[in-house]
Scaffold this motif. Structure first.
Motif, PDB file in Angstrom:
ATOM      1  N   LYS A 451     -39.202 -28.716  20.503  1.00  0.00           N
ATOM      2  CA  LYS A 451     -39.482 -27.301  20.423  1.00  0.00           C
ATOM      3  C   LYS A 451     -39.195 -26.856  18.941  1.00  0.00           C
ATOM      4  CE  LYS A 451     -40.952 -26.012  25.105  1.00  0.00           C
ATOM      5  NZ  LYS A 451     -40.551 -25.125  26.120  1.00  0.00           N
ATOM      6  N   ASP A 452     -40.153 -26.275  18.215  1.00  0.00           N
ATOM      7  CA  ASP A 452     -39.649 -25.900  16.891  1.00  0.00           C
ATOM      8  C   ASP A 452     -38.853 -24.579  17.200  1.00  0.00           C
ATOM      9  OD1 ASP A 452     -40.486 -27.950  15.171  1.00  0.00           O
ATOM     10  OD2 ASP A 452     -42.552 -27.024  15.172  1.00  0.00           O
ATOM     11  N   SER A 489     -33.815 -27.773  18.976  1.00  0.00           N
ATOM     12  CA  SER A 489     -33.583 -26.723  18.132  1.00  0.00           C
ATOM     13  C   SER A 489     -33.001 -25.618  18.974  1.00  0.00           C
ATOM     14  CB  SER A 489     -35.026 -26.042  17.970  1.00  0.00           C
ATOM     15  OG  SER A 489     -35.708 -25.473  18.987  1.00  0.00           O
ATOM     16  N   ILE A 504     -31.964 -27.378  14.016  1.00  0.00           N
ATOM     17  CA  ILE A 504     -32.532 -28.387  14.645  1.00  0.00           C
ATOM     18  C   ILE A 504     -31.662 -29.953  14.307  1.00  0.00           C
ATOM     19  CG2 ILE A 504     -34.487 -30.006  14.683  1.00  0.00           C
ATOM     20  CD1 ILE A 504     -36.273 -27.623  13.776  1.00  0.00           C
TER      21      ILE A 504
END
Length: 510
Positions: A451-452, A489, A504
């Protein structure tokens, strides 16, 4: 005028990244000599030297570092490379593994490598100092590949790798010649010749260089002795260097010979001219009254073994500093350094104020003695917990740019030592999160798998307690055999409610 088949956005991204690589390369080159000097000057035991270097250069390496001295050359071990680059030792090893399987870089790596015997008799690889430039070059190469082949987004619209490399080469050529800032436009101009202002600026920057000053001093002494014997050549020693300076300026402008050598010669000639004219004009009737310096004193808090010390920052050098923490106490001396001030033949005063108080407000009063005269009193006040928190937080944020949680794939080795991804992936804590500075300032970690934007929060101290039972893998946060982790992340939440940037870590199995 060169033209590049790149969008304005791509050009701006590449330029920003290029400037970042150049700054990192300059910082590393500045650290090399300092690191070698600190290594050679330290007189304690090897373990004490390692702790000193690790603290000063923010090391993540768990083993003792050992520079190698071979035929007058200094060779660098993997541990020392990791310390200077501010990287974890495993990160450096992974980088070297990738370099060895990359065409065009493997041969360069082998050329810089030598093998020496350790105390236990095992052979260990060591490298020449040019290895740092090779590592930065490889980081640049990896970045350009990722730029042209993004993991996410529309790969069909990604810029062509050959065009990216051509633009990157142009940036390097432009930077190496005169280090100008590129114009903010898509169509970049050809590299122009240096104008008179640029040439004079380059020469003037080198006039007070230590190397130039040393060579010029020797030449000045020889010429001074010649003038004593042959008085008629006095004027020529001012005219000839000036003519040499003008000639060098002309050759630089015409791009004849190497500009760095010509600028060295011009700066030395100019410095000689200035010194010679100054010496010729100086006579005894010129008596100058030295201007009195208005003393300015500041205190800077510093962390020292979980205590808050204070360093004195001043524009003067008195005979002694005196301080006290309470108005009811007598002033105490900060002590003296082992170095002697040759201006007065006395030892330099120590600039460190030691403090054993660990909580609350500390009120410091400071004065100094100079020629047995006392100065006025400077007063300072500090909130000890607040200052310690600020120092700890700054230490964490400035430590390195690696992710707070790192993705680590596991490999098996097949025939011909070929690495094969085992399908097992672990997520490990950055070693900085185990330090006292982190425990004192960080409240929690927020992370996200693939997930960002991280969405799962965990308490740092609680997590560290749980990891104590994993003595064989003390930093391993989690492990999976499902091959379902591509990247992680994460960011930190500090105890004052502020947070760090999102970092990240990607799984790399090439």
């Amino acid at each position: 005028m060169p033209d590049f088949n790149l969008t304005d956005d791509d050009i701006q991204k590449l330029k920003r990244r290029f400037d970042l690589f150049q700054k990192e390369r300059e910082i590393i080159h500045k650290l090399l000599n300092d690191y070698i000097v600190d290594y050679r000057q330290y007189s304690g035991r090897a373990a004490e030297r390692y702790e000193y270097l690790r603290e000063k250069y923010i090391s993540q390496s768990p083993n003792l570092s050992h520079l190698i001295f071979n035929d007058g050359n200094i060779l660098w071990s993997l541990n020392d490379i990791a310390i200077v680059l501010g990287r974890h030792l495993t990160s450096i090893i992974r980088t070297f593994d990738k370099i060895e399987i990359t065409e065009g870089y493997c041969a360069k790596l082998i050329a810089l490598r030598e093998t020496v015997k350790a105390k236990n008799g095992h052979n260990i690889p060591v490298y020449h100092k040019e290895i740092f430039d090779l590592i930065i070059d490889f980081y640049e190469y990896e970045y350009l590949l990722r730029f042209s082949e993004p993991r996410r987004g529309d790969k069909d619209n990604a810029p062509d790798i050959d065009e990216i490399k051509r633009f990157w080469t142009y940036l390097k050529d432009f930077y190496n010649y005169n280090n100008y800032i590129l114009e903010q436009q898509k169509h970049l101009p050809d590299i122009p010749p240096m104008n008179l202002k640029d040439i004079l600026s380059l020469i003037w920057q080198k006039v007070f260089n230590i190397k130039i000053g040393t060579v010029c001093s020797v030449i000045f002494a020889v010429c001074f002795e010649l003038v004593r014997r042959f008085l008629g050549i006095n004027l020529w020693f001012a005219v000839i260097p000036f003519v040499i300076s003008i000639l060098c300026v002309f050759l630089i402008h015409k791009r004849k010979f190497k500009p760095d050598i010509l600028s060295d010669i011009a700066s030395g000639a100019l410095l000689f001219t200035l010194l010679w004219i100054s010496a010729s004009l100086s006579v005894e009737r010129f008596q100058y009254e030295p201007k009195k310096t208005e003393p300015k004193i500041y205190l800077n808090p510093v962390n020292y073994n979980e205590k808050l010390y204070f360093t004195i920052n001043s524009n003067i050098v008195p005979n002694e500093y005196l301080y006290r923490i309470s108005p009811d106490e007598k002033f105490s001396s900060t002590g003296f350094l082992p170095q002697i001030n040759h201006d007065n033949g006395k030892y330099y005063p120590d600039l460190t104020i030691k403090n054993n108080k660990t909580d609350g407000i500390i009120n410091l009063e400071l004065k100094y003695l100079d020629d047995d005269k006392e100065s006025k009193i400077w007063k300072f006040s500090f909130d000890i917990p607040a200052e310690k928190f600020k120092l700890d937080k700054k230490f964490i944020l400035d430590y390195s740019k690696e992710a707070w949680l790192n993705v680590v794939p596991f490999f098996n080795y097949g025939e011909n030592e070929q690495r094969i991804y085992a399908g097992i992936t672990a997520v490990e804590l950055n070693i900085i999160l185990r330090t006292n500075e982190s425990k004192n300032s960080v409240e929690s970690i927020v992370y996200g798998i693939n997930k960002d934007f991280p969405d799962t929060k965990i308490n740092l101290l609680q997590t560290l307690e749980e990891l104590k039972e994993k003595w064989w893998t003390p930093d391993e946060f989690l492990r999976t055999e499902e091959n379902d982790i591509d990247f992680v992340s994460s960011y930190l939440i500090f105890k004052d409610g502020s947070s760090s940037d999102i970092r990240i870590s990607k799984k790399i199995i090439e």
